[in-house]
Design an enzyme around this catalytic site. Structure first.
Site, short mmCIF file in Angstrom:
data_model
loop_
_atom_site.label_atom_id
_atom_site.label_comp_id
_atom_site.label_asym_id
_atom_site.label_seq_id
_atom_site.Cartn_x
_atom_site.Cartn_y
_atom_site.Cartn_z
N ASP A 79 -16.37 -19.44 4.04
CA ASP A 79 -17.18 -20.66 4.01
C ASP A 79 -16.33 -21.84 4.47
O ASP A 79 -15.18 -22.00 4.07
CB ASP A 79 -17.69 -20.94 2.60
CG ASP A 79 -18.45 -22.25 2.54
OD1 ASP A 79 -19.57 -22.30 3.08
OD2 ASP A 79 -17.91 -23.23 1.99
N TYR A 102 -14.30 -30.79 6.19
CA TYR A 102 -12.97 -30.40 5.72
C TYR A 102 -11.91 -30.74 6.77
O TYR A 102 -11.63 -29.96 7.69
CB TYR A 102 -12.92 -28.91 5.39
CG TYR A 102 -13.93 -28.47 4.36
CD1 TYR A 102 -14.47 -29.35 3.43
CD2 TYR A 102 -14.35 -27.14 4.30
CE1 TYR A 102 -15.39 -28.93 2.48
CE2 TYR A 102 -15.26 -26.71 3.35
CZ TYR A 102 -15.78 -27.62 2.45
OH TYR A 102 -16.70 -27.19 1.51
N LYS A 143 -21.56 -25.97 7.24
CA LYS A 143 -22.45 -26.97 6.64
C LYS A 143 -22.86 -28.02 7.66
O LYS A 143 -22.21 -28.19 8.69
CB LYS A 143 -21.75 -27.62 5.44
CG LYS A 143 -21.27 -26.58 4.42
CD LYS A 143 -20.59 -27.20 3.23
CE LYS A 143 -20.07 -26.11 2.31
NZ LYS A 143 -18.89 -25.43 2.82
N ILE A 145 -7.19 -27.22 -11.56
CA ILE A 145 -6.63 -27.34 -12.90
C ILE A 145 -6.60 -25.99 -13.63
O ILE A 145 -5.73 -25.75 -14.48
CB ILE A 145 -7.41 -28.40 -13.74
CG1 ILE A 145 -6.69 -28.71 -15.05
CG2 ILE A 145 -8.83 -27.95 -13.98
CD1 ILE A 145 -5.44 -29.50 -14.94
#
Length: 336
Positions: free
Chosen positions: A46, A51, A77, A240
């Site tokens: 993807d 990006y 996208k 995280i």
């Protein structure tokens, strides 16, 4: 055609980091990471023009150009058109300011009209070096980028991108389309429409160990009722949950750091890797078709593959729920 039937496995590869997200990634490192994904059997990739202003698409395309096109599934996208001219001002990315400051310097136009959608697809095909796309997601028509204006952007997409992508699907040019967003509300709104009908959606960061309550209450019951499946992006909550310091693309606040500490302590007690807990949690919901963590180092791909296949004891999931670290309504692997 449903999203689930298109996907070749439950683990895909998200390429946002290849757009130099947070740091400048050497080209050879980016290439080696995509090659590692291929070598580990990942066949769903993807990407998006956003990006790194086309950088991730170009880097992905360079590697996939040497692979048989029928052997992998590719999604990108629409919603951002990358111009040839360079950006001179600081781009406005809403809550995601500075996310791709190390990407290409090209100016980005945010537009979801029919014309912009068709141009975006044509440009993506060139950057990716391919003749077709399998899935196209309508990108970021949500509050995190547009604040109070997000409903206007949604309407622009509904009358523009949605209709173009529905036509391209009906013509067999693409196999499926849906929304790719970081918030649940645009998907909820789309599911309420009589037409056009998406095939699925890519939901980033909203069905993770750290953030899933809202999706469970509002979105996923409707999606299940309509038979619309979900690809989970950002299963590590911006990093995280994988040893990083970011949550929601920013430095994680103290309460999130504390919660992650509790999750890691519990995982360590049961001899479980936190990555395995994160991926397998996201995949346990029956609406989840696949997860697509991102990576910028080949070693991370090996970790992701191992995490998917790791044996996680039932006692871990039982204690996770008892410790109130997940919603009581969240399906867990041992529930089945």
């Amino acid at each position: 055609m449903g999203i689930r039937s298109l996907l070749p496995g439950r683990l895909g590869f998200g390429t946002a980091p290849l757009g130099n997200m947070f740091r400048a990634i050497p080209a050879d490192e980016a290439r080696a990471t995509v090659e590692a994904a291929w070598d580990h059997g990942i066949r769903y990739y993807d990407t998006a023009p956003f990006y790194g202003a086309g950088l991730a698409e170009s880097r992905l395309g360079e590697v996939l150009a040497g692979k048989p096109r029928d052997s992998y599934v590719l999604s990108t996208k629409v919603g951002r058109v990358i111009l040839d001219e360079h950006e001179t001002a600081t781009p406005d990315f809403g809550e995601k300011g500075g996310l791709f400051e190390h990407g290409n310097p090209n100016k980005i136009v945010h537009e979801w009209t029919a014309d912009a959608t068709e141009r975006s697809i044509e440009d993506s095909l060139k950057r990716l070096g391919t003749d077709r796309l399998d899935i196209v997601w309508v990108h970021d028509i949500a509050q995190d980028f547009h604040g109070d204006q997000w409903l206007q952007k949604f309407e622009e997409a509904r009358t523009g991108a949605f209709r173009v992508l529905s036509r391209l699907r009906d013509e067999g040019v693409i196999k499926a389309w849906g929304l790719g967003v970081n918030k649940t509300e645009p998907i909820e709104l789309t599911l309420d429409l009589d037409e056009p009908r998406p095939d699925g959606f890519l939901l980033a960061g909203r069905y993770t160990l750290l953030d899933h309550e809202h999706a469970l209450q509002r979105l996923l019951p409707a999606a299940r009722e309509q038979g619309v499946d979900m690809v989970v992006g950002g299963p590590y909550s911006s990093g995280i949950l994988a040893g990083g310091t970011h949550f929601e693309y920013q430095e994680a606040p103290a309460e999130i750091v504390e919660r992650v500490g509790r999750l890691k302590a519990l995982a360590q007690k049961h001899g479980v890797s936190i990555k395995a807990a994160a991926l397998q949690f996201s995949l346990a919901h029956p609406a989840t078709a696949a997860v697509i963590p991102g990576a910028t180092r080949p070693s991370r791909i090996a970790e992701d593959t191992a995490a998917l296949n790791e044996e996680v004891p039932q006692a871990f999931w039982t204690e996770l729920r008892a410790a109130d670290l997940v919603s009581p309504a969240a399906p867990l692997p041992h529930d089945a």
